[in-house]
Each structure stands twice: as structure tokens, then as C-alpha cells.
Write a protein that holds these residues in place. Structure first.
Motif, PDB file in Angstrom:
ATOM      1  N   UNK A   1       0.801  -1.274  -0.174  1.00 17.80           N
ATOM      2  CA  UNK A   1       0.074  -0.033  -0.059  1.00 17.80           C
ATOM      3  C   UNK A   1       0.974   1.215   0.010  1.00 17.80           C
ATOM      4  N   UNK A   2       2.032   1.241   0.444  1.00 14.12           N
ATOM      5  CA  UNK A   2       3.133   2.246   0.293  1.00 14.12           C
ATOM      6  C   UNK A   2       3.736   2.374  -1.137  1.00 14.12           C
ATOM      7  N   UNK A   3       3.404   3.342  -1.628  1.00 14.62           N
ATOM      8  CA  UNK A   3       3.842   3.343  -3.040  1.00 14.62           C
ATOM      9  C   UNK A   3       5.411   3.304  -3.253  1.00 14.62           C
ATOM     10  N   UNK A   4       5.794   2.682  -4.353  1.00 12.96           N
ATOM     11  CA  UNK A   4       7.217   2.500  -4.323  1.00 12.96           C
ATOM     12  C   UNK A   4       7.690   3.972  -4.844  1.00 12.96           C
ATOM     13  N   UNK A   5       7.104   4.775  -5.275  1.00 12.46           N
ATOM     14  CA  UNK A   5       7.718   6.292  -5.488  1.00 12.46           C
ATOM     15  C   UNK A   5       7.656   6.971  -4.393  1.00 12.46           C
ATOM     16  N   UNK A   6       7.013   6.638  -3.166  1.00 16.42           N
ATOM     17  CA  UNK A   6       7.453   7.253  -1.952  1.00 16.42           C
ATOM     18  C   UNK A   6       8.522   6.972  -1.431  1.00 16.42           C
ATOM     19  N   UNK A   7       8.590   5.492  -1.702  1.00 16.02           N
ATOM     20  CA  UNK A   7       9.800   4.765  -0.972  1.00 16.02           C
ATOM     21  C   UNK A   7      11.189   5.371  -1.628  1.00 16.02           C
TER      22      UNK A   7
END
Length: 251
Positions: free
Chosen positions: A136-142
Motif C-alpha cells: 500500500x506504500x507506493x514505490x515512488x514514496x519509498x
């Protein structure tokens, strides 16, 4: 040389938007100072996540602003590093975290961060169950969070999350200190060669100690989020009524 800085955000998106509005008002009020006032960057000293209600919104807001060309510098804090570590391996432990605590402990606020991504009740469920929901945590955010620097130097100011190891050259500082240090930094009275602008250690209000400027006024505990203007080694707290000088005092 004018710079703006914002203290530890801790998931407080509405406070962050208000801090940015104060900065834009200051830009307008001091625009006659020349084009530099219009281009001065905003440095965020880290701890974007944890405790507050909308860590996901904070990351998205800052990431989107940078993508559209805003002059925003975003530093990683120790809470941001713990979040990234949990996403990589929920059983991992930051080496500088008290071994009796985990990122999901209520004192640290990781559960609120996961909640902002739609992952509910993380502290009361098995880690393997939570692991399956971390998509649920977008890869873009990571990727964006992992790419942010640990320090930023501008003019007579050095911006870091926690502080520096006194007496150690900047090129020899280590991330553990930049993100986690308290002592011996906080009690060291010496001139570090620059004004060290930092957060990490909560105080009642932003305070200028002469050799350092602490901006962590407790947004993670629903206290105000501080925005300041910095010119040379002088600083002003930005308020709805304008600039208020931060007069240097001793630690």
C-alpha cells in the motif's frame, strides 16, 4: 543569503501547508530585498513521518512540490530512516533505537504512518500479516524518501536533522550522528564554523543558541510547527504577524 527552514513535521500536513503559507507571505513582504528573496529555498529538517495523522500526505505534498520545480530541500530524519527500514524488513531494528522499543511502539508513532496508507491496527497484529500489506506504500514514496540527503549547506548555515559530532569535519560526519545525535552536540558551546540548523530534540519553541538553531517545537505532539527565515547567522520566527527575531541565547 536568505534561506527558509521548517522543523520536524511528523505527519502534520495541515501544519506544513500553514508553514509554507507563512513563508510565501514573508517572500511577498521582503520581495524588495532583491531576486534572492524570491528564490530562497525552503529546507525541511527531516522527520516527515510518524505520530501525526497524514504522513503519506506529507510525503506526497513534498514530493509533488519538488517535481513541479519548487525550491524545496528535504532532509531525512531518524524517523524517516526507521520507516524505510520497516518497509524493507518489518523485523529490522535501527541500530540506534532503544532495543526495548520498536518503530510501531506508540512512543515512536509508526502505527500512525501505516494508518495513513490504509494499513490499520499495525501494532496489534502479527508482523507477517502487516508485511503482506506494505504494498500500500507506493514505490515512488519509498524511492523518493530514500533519495533525500542527510544534510544541506547554504551560506553560513548547515542544515541537518539532529546535529553534528563536534570537532569532526563535515566530510567525516556519519549518518548515524546527523540523524540521531543529541550529546555531546547539544551541550557543546563551541563555534562549529557555521550555524547548525536542526530539529530532533523537542523543545517548547524554536531557540537560537548562537552556534545552533533548534526548530523542533513539537509538531509530533500536536504542538506548533515552526518556520523560520535565516540570513547569515540571524534567524526570525515566521508568524501571522510577520517576523519575530530569534535572539541568540546560551544552551
Amino acid at each position: 543569503m536568505l534561506s527558509y527552514a521548517i522543523g520536524d513535521i511528523h505527519g502534520q500536513l495541515e501544519m506544513l501547508e500553514t508553514a509554507h503559507a507563512l513563508i510565501e507571505a514573508d517572500r511577498a513582504a521582503h520581495g524588495s530585498a532583491g531576486p534572492e528573496a524570491l528564490k530562497a529555498p525552503i529546507i525541511h529538517v527531516g522527520d516527515l513521518v510518524d505520530r501525526g495523522p497524514d504522513s503519506a500526505g506529507v510525503i506526497d505534498y513534498l514530493m509533488t512540490g519538488q517535481e513541479r520545480g519548487e525550491p524545496w530541500i528535504v532532509l531525512r530524519g531518524n524517523h524517516d530512516r526507521m520507516f524505510l527500514g520497516f518497509l524493507k524488513d518489518p523485523t529490522s531494528q535501527d541500530p540506534l533505537l532503544n532495543p526495548n522499543l520498536t518503530w510501531l511502539n506508540s512512543r515512536l508513532g509508526g502505527e500512525a504512518t501505516l494508518q495513513s496508507y490504509g494499513i490499520a491496527d499495525a501494532s496489534s497484529r502479527p508482523l507477517e500479516e502487516i508485511r503482506k500489506e506494505l504494498g500500500a506504500v507506493p514505490q515512488a514514496h519509498r524511492d523518493w524518501l530514500a533519495s533525500q540527503p542527510a544534510w544541506h549547506s547554504r551560506g553560513e548555515a548547515l542544515f541537518v536533522h539532529a546535529g553534528i559530532r563536534p570537532g569532526v569535519a563535515l566530510e567525516d560526519q556519519v549518518e548515524d550522528d546527523l540523524l540521531w545525535i543529541r550529546e555531546p552536540f547539544l551541550s557543546d558551546p563551541r563555534d562549529h564554523g557555521v550555524l547548525v540548523v536542526h530539529g530532533h530534540t523537542k523543545i517548547d519553541h524554536a531557540t537560537h543558541y548562537g552556534n545552533r538553531l533548534n526548530l523542533d517545537s513539537g509538531a509530533g505532539y500536536f504542538q506548533p510547527l515552526t518556520a523560520v527565515a535565516i540570513e547569515g547567522r540571524s534567524a526570525w520566527h515566521l508568524t501571522p504577524d510577520g517576523r519575530v527575531p530569534l535572539t541568540p541565547t546560551r544552551s
